[in-house]
Design a protein around this motif. Structure first.
Motif, short mmCIF file in Angstrom:
data_model
loop_
_atom_site.label_atom_id
_atom_site.label_comp_id
_atom_site.label_asym_id
_atom_site.label_seq_id
_atom_site.Cartn_x
_atom_site.Cartn_y
_atom_site.Cartn_z
N SER A 119 -57.03 63.69 -52.44
CA SER A 119 -55.65 63.37 -52.79
C SER A 119 -55.27 61.93 -52.46
CB SER A 119 -54.68 64.31 -52.05
OG SER A 119 -54.86 65.64 -52.48
N LEU A 120 -56.18 61.18 -51.84
CA LEU A 120 -55.83 59.83 -51.40
C LEU A 120 -55.33 58.93 -52.53
CD1 LEU A 120 -55.90 58.40 -48.59
CD2 LEU A 120 -57.95 57.24 -49.39
N PRO A 121 -55.97 58.91 -53.71
CA PRO A 121 -55.46 58.06 -54.79
C PRO A 121 -54.05 58.44 -55.24
CG PRO A 121 -57.71 58.72 -55.26
CD PRO A 121 -57.25 59.55 -54.10
N THR A 122 -53.78 59.75 -55.31
CA THR A 122 -52.45 60.21 -55.72
C THR A 122 -51.40 59.79 -54.72
OG1 THR A 122 -53.41 62.12 -56.85
CG2 THR A 122 -51.08 62.25 -56.31
N ILE A 123 -51.71 59.94 -53.44
CA ILE A 123 -50.77 59.53 -52.39
C ILE A 123 -50.50 58.04 -52.49
CG2 ILE A 123 -50.37 59.37 -49.91
CD1 ILE A 123 -50.37 62.25 -50.85
N TYR A 124 -51.56 57.24 -52.62
CA TYR A 124 -51.39 55.79 -52.65
C TYR A 124 -50.61 55.34 -53.88
CZ TYR A 124 -52.38 50.82 -52.54
OH TYR A 124 -52.24 49.44 -52.52
N ASN A 125 -50.85 55.97 -55.02
CA ASN A 125 -50.14 55.58 -56.25
C ASN A 125 -48.65 55.89 -56.17
OD1 ASN A 125 -52.48 54.64 -57.48
ND2 ASN A 125 -52.94 56.58 -58.46
N ASN A 126 -48.29 56.88 -55.37
CA ASN A 126 -46.88 57.24 -55.22
C ASN A 126 -46.24 56.65 -53.98
OD1 ASN A 126 -45.98 59.54 -57.30
ND2 ASN A 126 -48.15 59.83 -56.83
N LEU A 127 -47.03 56.49 -52.93
CA LEU A 127 -46.53 56.01 -51.64
C LEU A 127 -47.52 54.97 -51.12
CD1 LEU A 127 -45.77 59.58 -50.30
CD2 LEU A 127 -44.01 57.91 -50.91
N PRO A 128 -47.36 53.71 -51.49
CA PRO A 128 -48.38 52.68 -51.24
C PRO A 128 -48.50 52.28 -49.77
CG PRO A 128 -46.44 51.70 -52.24
CD PRO A 128 -46.21 53.18 -52.25
N PHE A 129 -49.16 53.12 -49.00
CA PHE A 129 -49.37 52.87 -47.57
C PHE A 129 -50.26 51.65 -47.36
CE2 PHE A 129 -52.55 55.87 -49.12
CZ PHE A 129 -53.73 55.31 -48.68
N THR A 130 -50.18 51.07 -46.18
CA THR A 130 -51.00 49.89 -45.87
C THR A 130 -51.87 50.07 -44.63
OG1 THR A 130 -49.19 48.90 -44.58
CG2 THR A 130 -49.33 48.32 -46.92
N ARG A 131 -51.72 51.20 -43.93
CA ARG A 131 -52.55 51.48 -42.76
C ARG A 131 -53.23 52.84 -42.96
NH1 ARG A 131 -50.90 48.67 -37.73
NH2 ARG A 131 -49.12 47.33 -38.20
N GLY A 157 -62.14 53.27 -54.38
CA GLY A 157 -61.20 52.92 -55.44
C GLY A 157 -59.78 52.72 -54.96
N VAL A 158 -59.50 53.09 -53.70
CA VAL A 158 -58.15 52.98 -53.15
C VAL A 158 -58.02 51.79 -52.20
CG1 VAL A 158 -56.41 54.12 -51.71
CG2 VAL A 158 -57.69 55.44 -53.40
N PHE A 159 -58.98 51.61 -51.32
CA PHE A 159 -58.87 50.58 -50.28
C PHE A 159 -58.90 49.19 -50.89
CE2 PHE A 159 -61.12 53.84 -47.40
CZ PHE A 159 -59.91 54.48 -47.15
N ASN A 160 -58.07 48.30 -50.33
CA ASN A 160 -57.96 46.94 -50.87
C ASN A 160 -57.53 45.98 -49.77
OD1 ASN A 160 -54.89 46.76 -50.93
ND2 ASN A 160 -55.23 48.58 -52.18
N GLU A 171 -69.95 55.73 -37.75
CA GLU A 171 -70.25 56.52 -38.95
C GLU A 171 -70.45 55.54 -40.10
OE1 GLU A 171 -70.60 58.12 -42.20
OE2 GLU A 171 -68.40 57.94 -42.16
N PRO A 172 -71.69 55.38 -40.59
CA PRO A 172 -72.00 54.29 -41.52
C PRO A 172 -71.13 54.22 -42.77
CG PRO A 172 -74.02 55.24 -40.67
CD PRO A 172 -72.91 56.11 -40.18
N ARG A 173 -70.85 55.34 -43.40
CA ARG A 173 -70.04 55.27 -44.63
C ARG A 173 -68.64 54.74 -44.32
NH1 ARG A 173 -72.39 60.38 -45.10
NH2 ARG A 173 -74.06 60.53 -46.66
N SER A 174 -68.05 55.28 -43.26
CA SER A 174 -66.71 54.83 -42.88
C SER A 174 -66.71 53.33 -42.56
CB SER A 174 -66.22 55.63 -41.66
OG SER A 174 -65.04 55.09 -41.13
N LEU A 180 -63.85 46.07 -47.84
CA LEU A 180 -62.75 46.23 -48.79
C LEU A 180 -61.40 45.92 -48.18
CD1 LEU A 180 -63.85 49.65 -50.39
CD2 LEU A 180 -64.32 47.33 -51.24
N ALA A 181 -61.29 45.95 -46.86
CA ALA A 181 -59.99 45.85 -46.18
C ALA A 181 -59.57 44.41 -45.93
CB ALA A 181 -60.06 46.60 -44.86
N GLY A 182 -58.28 44.23 -45.76
CA GLY A 182 -57.78 42.93 -45.34
C GLY A 182 -57.95 42.73 -43.86
N GLU A 183 -57.85 43.82 -43.09
CA GLU A 183 -57.99 43.76 -41.64
C GLU A 183 -58.60 45.08 -41.18
OE1 GLU A 183 -55.18 42.86 -37.70
OE2 GLU A 183 -54.36 42.71 -39.73
N VAL A 184 -59.42 45.03 -40.12
CA VAL A 184 -60.12 46.22 -39.65
C VAL A 184 -59.98 46.33 -38.13
CG1 VAL A 184 -62.34 47.41 -39.45
CG2 VAL A 184 -61.80 46.15 -41.53
#
Length: 455
Positions: A119-131, A157-160, A171-174, A180-184
């Motif tokens: 559901s992450l893309p749907t949440i972001y498209n409706n509520l553009p969280f930054t953290r 496809g969501v992180f930017n 955890e390697p994938r994480s 992709l992030a501006g800050e980590v």
């Protein structure tokens, strides 16, 4: 005007369902709002997205969300969250609807949203969280999520670059989302007395998410979670992270830097939940001592152990997502930590297949092969009872591969409550550990209630 009218209706719906049952309706207000106004979420005024923290990943979402909420709350912050796990758009919107004033202005300073991976893309498209906290990306619900690479591609496809990501350093994938992030901000857990290495016949590592070569782990705290480096490229764990250290499971404590933290729940998986919540709180301006103090009063509302008294025996049922190797391993480790004589009862089940739709269910026990049963089998188990209408022999085979003797394993080719309880009655052990789907356990509890077997 339309937004305010729909908000008022959704609030009334929430109040109405609360009068019927306070534990229901966790996503109902959001469902009503979207039904009446599909663009409702996009019209929400006044949310400061710099104070919205999304928690997602395969394992640990609910616990990390509850931890973060609790620590912020006891430190005087106004916080709202979907603590009961309604983690799709309806549930997230319901948090806002319950919290907001009639004019749409939020009452809380912080929002913490547990979000389902798909559901992450749907949440972001409706509520553009930054953290966003990414707990991990691992094998989970194969019938729904397929391979972890599917979830990995969804997240990618969501992180930017507008986002701050809190990433699991072990955890390697994480961790690979750092590109992709501006800050980590990284979080992790140092080696503990429970850490281990993979060296068994069925043990495999994982491919590097950057170059696809083998990942080498210097130690593991969980399956494919530990200090790592790629055997080919420069990808590895970061030195700079908020990390639990000197974890002492007997004393139930750990340290971050030189500050002592209580460990109310002493499972290795919890160290990553603790470090994730601590990393966010520190980033939001709390000091280590304030975070430690908040953690000391934390009670995990999503506890997984349920006890049933039955004919002088104590049945300890461990609720879990059995189609997830990490939750299954956590249950096995919890049982193994009890040295007293015990029965081990396990009933893995078939899974409902969602792709292709014409397949109603299938038998998939891959997650049991990703787990280690050896420690449990060595923990004073009188008998292991493997039951299931379809996969009881698969479960027994898995135990044999980890050294169980055939005389110590009983196979019950049934999901019948009476048949399973009849088998339990044959043995002397007063402690019975039980792993199966909640639906099957509910059937056993109904049988006991009907026959008067529980006491």
């Amino acid at each position: 005007m339309r937004f305010k009218i729909v908000l008022a209706i959704a609030k009334l719906a929430w109040f109405a369902i609360r009068l019927i049952d306070k534990n229901r309706g966790t996503d109902f207000p959001g469902r009503i709002a979207l039904k009446l106004y599909p663009d409702f979420a996009k019209q929400i005024p006044g949310i400061n997205y710099d104070k919205v923290i999304v928690v997602t990943g395969s394992n640990g979402k609910t616990t990390t969300t509850n931890l973060l909420y609790h620590v912020l709350k006891v430190n005087g912050k106004q916080v709202a969250s979907n603590l009961k796990g309604s983690n799709m758009l309806n549930g997230v919107l319901s948090v806002y609807i319950k919290d907001t004033k009639l004019n749409g202005a939020p009452r809380s300073e912080y929002y913490i949203w547990e979000v389902d991976e798909r559901s992450l893309p749907t949440i972001y498209n409706n509520l553009p969280f930054t953290r966003c906290i990414v707990t991990n990306v691992m094998q989970d619900q194969v019938h729904r999520n397929g391979e972890p690479d599917l979830i990995y591609s969804i997240f990618s496809g969501v992180f930017n670059k507008s986002m701050k990501l809190y990433l699991n350093n072990h955890e390697p994938r994480s961790k690979s989302f750092e590109e992709l992030a501006g800050e980590v901000v990284y979080f992790g857990a140092s080696q503990t007395s429970e850490s281990y290495f993979k060296d068994g016949l069925l043990d495999v590592s994982m491919p590097c998410p950057i170059c696809r070569h083998k990942i080498d782990f210097s130690f593991l705290n969980l399956n494919n979670v530990g200090d790592f480096k790629c055997s080919n490229c420069s990808f590895s764990s970061s030195v700079d992270s908020v990390q639990t250290e000197r974890a002492n499971f007997e004393e139930k404590e750990f340290y971050i830097n030189d500050t002592r933290f209580p460990m109310p729940y002493d499972a290795p998986v919890m160290l990553y939940n603790y470090s994730a919540a601590s990393a966010v709180c520190l980033d939001l301006g709390l000091c280590l001592q304030a975070v430690s103090s908040g953690l000391s009063t934390f009670v995990n509302a999503s506890g997984r152990m349920e006890e049933i008294n039955y004919k002088g025996k104590k049945i300890k049922y461990i609720r879990m997502k059995q189609e997830n190797p990490e939750t299954l391993q956590g249950a096995l480790d919890a049982i193994a930590s009890d040295p007293s004589p015990k029965l081990f009862v396990i009933g893995l089940c078939t899974l409902d297949e969602r792709r292709p739709k014409f397949t109603p269910h299938y038998a998939n026990t891959y997650y049991a092969y990703d787990c280690d049963f050896k420690r449990l089998l060595a923990s004073n188990v009188e008998k292991s009872i493997c039951f299931s209408e379809f996969v009881c022999y698969d479960i027994a085979n898995r135990l044999y591969y980890d050294g169980a003797k055939k005389d110590d394993v009983v196979v019950v080719n049934s999901d019948s409550a009476s048949r399973i309880l009849e088998e339990i009655d044959k043995y002397e052990s007063e402690t019975v550990y039980f792993i199966t789907l909640m639906k099957l356990m509910e059937g056993i509890k109904k049988h006991l209630a009907k026959t008067g077997g529980a006491n």
